[in-house]
Enzyme design. Structure first.
Site, PDB file in Angstrom:
ATOM      1  N   PRO A  79      74.428  -1.579 -43.760  1.00 32.62           N
ATOM      2  CA  PRO A  79      74.274  -0.282 -43.086  1.00 32.62           C
ATOM      3  C   PRO A  79      75.412   0.670 -43.438  1.00 32.62           C
ATOM      4  O   PRO A  79      76.587   0.300 -43.400  1.00 32.62           O
ATOM      5  CB  PRO A  79      74.300  -0.656 -41.603  1.00 32.62           C
ATOM      6  CG  PRO A  79      73.813  -2.068 -41.566  1.00 32.62           C
ATOM      7  CD  PRO A  79      74.339  -2.708 -42.820  1.00 32.62           C
ATOM      8  N   CYS A  80      75.040   1.906 -43.763  1.00 33.51           N
ATOM      9  CA  CYS A  80      76.041   2.878 -44.211  1.00 33.51           C
ATOM     10  C   CYS A  80      76.575   3.733 -43.075  1.00 33.51           C
ATOM     11  O   CYS A  80      77.504   4.511 -43.271  1.00 33.51           O
ATOM     12  CB  CYS A  80      75.442   3.787 -45.284  1.00 33.51           C
ATOM     13  SG  CYS A  80      74.112   4.859 -44.674  1.00 33.51           S
ATOM     14  N   VAL A  81      75.994   3.601 -41.869  1.00 35.97           N
ATOM     15  CA  VAL A  81      76.324   4.536 -40.798  1.00 35.97           C
ATOM     16  C   VAL A  81      77.813   4.535 -40.467  1.00 35.97           C
ATOM     17  O   VAL A  81      78.395   5.579 -40.166  1.00 35.97           O
ATOM     18  CB  VAL A  81      75.474   4.241 -39.536  1.00 35.97           C
ATOM     19  CG1 VAL A  81      75.778   2.856 -38.963  1.00 35.97           C
ATOM     20  CG2 VAL A  81      75.674   5.316 -38.484  1.00 35.97           C
TER      21      VAL A  81
END
Length: 566
Positions: A79-81
């Site tokens: 996940p890049c968040v």
């Protein structure tokens, strides 16, 4: 390819990473994700039966990792968040992102170095900013694999994963995506002990390669969301696929947005105090900007199109449909997404561009001297079982405009010029606090974080009248502001109420519209002397500023002063 190479996908999401490998003839064996709509979508498109799984379950248990099927290829897109610059302006907690990434690398390390390993390549995708928070290399000890390494007679301080030489920043547009999406790819072809970056297939100027694909290609060769219901055949603009229009379930609906929303997007694209200007609406001659995971219409990152139907104000502009976003991400038109509209959008926005995945899959085949298939492997017919149909073939009724939260913050500036902005706000921008109900005038200098801020006291505008009157057109500007415009300024409390409701009230203009009118007034006046050079009187922190910003300071300070004394 006689015997298909097998692939396992971690943080699989909707399956964009896997889709690119499938298109090159690989066999997708399994996908792991902790979000049920993701596993549902992955299962639906790859005909699998994967279960919801938290990747952190593999953080400490070697037995869990041993139970993972051995495959030729491991891919993953943590996940890049946590790492994204758009999340809390880049100030989000990075610890979870690092933890998830290192857990993935732990799995790769075991599968790569285990006895009789069949692993031939692994790849990891994330936002560019993630590079700053990861180590350049990881030993077995770093990955909590000391005991495992000792058991297999490997020194715990031996490098298990090298990212320094095996990481590259790529742009999806270079590989035929209809999107300029920069991402960092790490990984390696195991037998070569390095990452092989595929050669671009497209370029911006077309020097010896096809030019970047553009949004206009979708608009010119794909139905509009407002087309009438029919059984016409629709051609995929990227793949050799033709299906009936009725088989497209996520495109024929109105995505028009309220004026209150697109005005905010337009403002922050064009007038952001410390970031560069962006096109509004989107420049359709270019690739799309990055499709984000959040479907939103009022931010700088929003992707906004001019609507195909003639509306002014509400509905004048629209968001892309889910299918348009999916095409931009490189999904075939037969690829389906499970869940509601917002869920589908999130699945698309979180995905890996299929064209990028396909390019790296091709490097594996080339490195292993495996012959590529003559055609891409794509599903020619959609599986619509269980898919929510978003189509309604109706024009949206826009009669419920959004409102702001109670005591919402407001920050608005008329023009961005000379590397500075003059701002009207209802809070202290420098301290990011709202101690009272006052409206404020401030000046922001420079670009980037940490720029100087100059606070301007109420009533300061009166000191500027003698300066402005010396400019050609200055008296006309002063007359316009003080006769007609000033009557549109409400009290501080009324300005706040109108801002929250996102609409003006009678003769009083909502604060952002007041500031926009200032911009219109300034733009209507011919300024023969473009620069105001400070000599005897010090107004700005810079000696030379655009004359238009002097006018802006007068008008904005007039607004804050008038509102605060009413």
């Amino acid at each position: 390819m006689d015997k298909k190479l097998t692939v396992i996908d971690f943080f699989c999401g909707a399956g964009g990473f896997s889709e690119g490998f499938r298109q090159m003839g690989f066999d997708i064996k399994y996908g792991y994700d902790h979000w049920k709509p993701a596993t549902d979508t992955f299962n639906h498109n790859f005909n699998l039966d994967c279960s919801v799984k938290n990747i952190l379950d593999f953080e400490k248990s070697i037995e869990e990792i041993d139970n993972i099927p051995n495959t030729d290829i491991i891919i993953g897109s943590p996940p890049c968040v946590s790492f994204s610059s758009s999340n809390k302006s880049g100030n989000a907690d990075k610890s979870l992102g690092v933890k998830l990434t290192e857990c993935f690398l732990r799995i790769v390390a075991v599968k790569k170095h285990q006895p009789n390993s069949i692993l031939k390549a692994w790849f990891m995708e994330n936002v560019v900013n993630s590079k700053r928070y990861l180590q350049t290399s990881y030993t077995f000890k770093d990955l909590n694999l000391t005991e495992w390494a000792n058991k297999h007679r490997i020194g715990p301080n031996t490098v298990a994963i090298d990212l320094f030489e095996n990481t590259a920043v790529i742009n999806s547009a270079d590989y035929g995506s209809i999107q300029s999406r920069k991402r960092v790819i790490s990984g390696e072809i195991v037998k070569k002990k390095k990452l092989i970056v595929p050669k671009p297939t497209h370029c911006k100027k077309g020097d010896g390669l096809p030019k970047y694909k553009s949004i206009k290609q979708i608009k010119n060769h794909f139905p509009t969301p407002f087309d009438k219901k029919s059984q016409n055949v629709v051609k995929d603009i990227q793949y050799p696929i033709e299906i009936e229009q009725s088989q497209i379930t996520d495109h024929f609906y109105d995505t028009g947005v309220y004026e209150a929303e697109w005005r905010f997007s337009k403002h922050w694209k064009i007038n952001h105090p410390f970031m560069g200007k962006m096109a509004f609406p989107e420049n359709e001659n270019n690739p799309s900007r990055t499709i984000t995971a959040t479907r939103i219409a009022n931010s700088r990152e929003s992707i906004i199109y001019k609507s195909e139907i003639n509306r002014k104000g509400d509905g004048e502009f629209r968001l892309p449909t889910v299918r348009e976003a999916a095409i931009i991400m490189g999904f075939p038109i037969t690829y389906q997404f499970m869940g509601s509209e917002n869920t589908k959008w999130r699945l698309v926005g979180n995905a890996v561009c299929a064209s990028v995945s396909r390019a790296f899959a091709e490097t594996v085949l080339d490195s292993l001297n495996i012959k590529k298939g003559q055609e891409l492997v794509v599903e020619k017919s959609p599986n619509l079982k269980g898919v929510i149909n978003l189509n309604n073939y109706k024009i949206k009724t826009l009669d419920n405009p959004p409102i702001k939260n109670k005591n919402a913050r407001c920050r608005w500036q008329p023009i961005k010029e000379g590397n500075l902005t003059v701002t009207l706000s209802n809070y202290n921008i420098e301290k990011s606090t709202k101690e009272d109900r006052k409206w404020r005038t401030s000046i922001q200098y420079g670009t980037g974080k940490g720029f100087p801020i100059q606070h301007v006291e109420d009533g300061y505008f009166t000191k500027l009248e003698s300066i402005i009157s010396k400019f050609k057109g200055g008296n006309k500007f002063l007359e316009t502001i003080n006769n007609g415009f000033s009557e549109k300024i409400a009290s501080a409390q009324k300005l706040q109420e109108m801002f929250e409701l996102q609409k003006s009230d009678g003769k009083f203009l909502e604060p952002t519209r007041l500031v926009d009118e200032v911009a219109n007034i300034i733009n209507s006046i011919q300024v023969n002397e473009p620069e105001y050079i400070q000599l005897d009187t010090t107004v700005f922190l810079k000696k030379r500023v655009p004359t238009r910003q002097l006018y802006a300071l007068y008008a904005i300070n007039k607004i804050s002063t008038s509102a605060n004394i009413k």
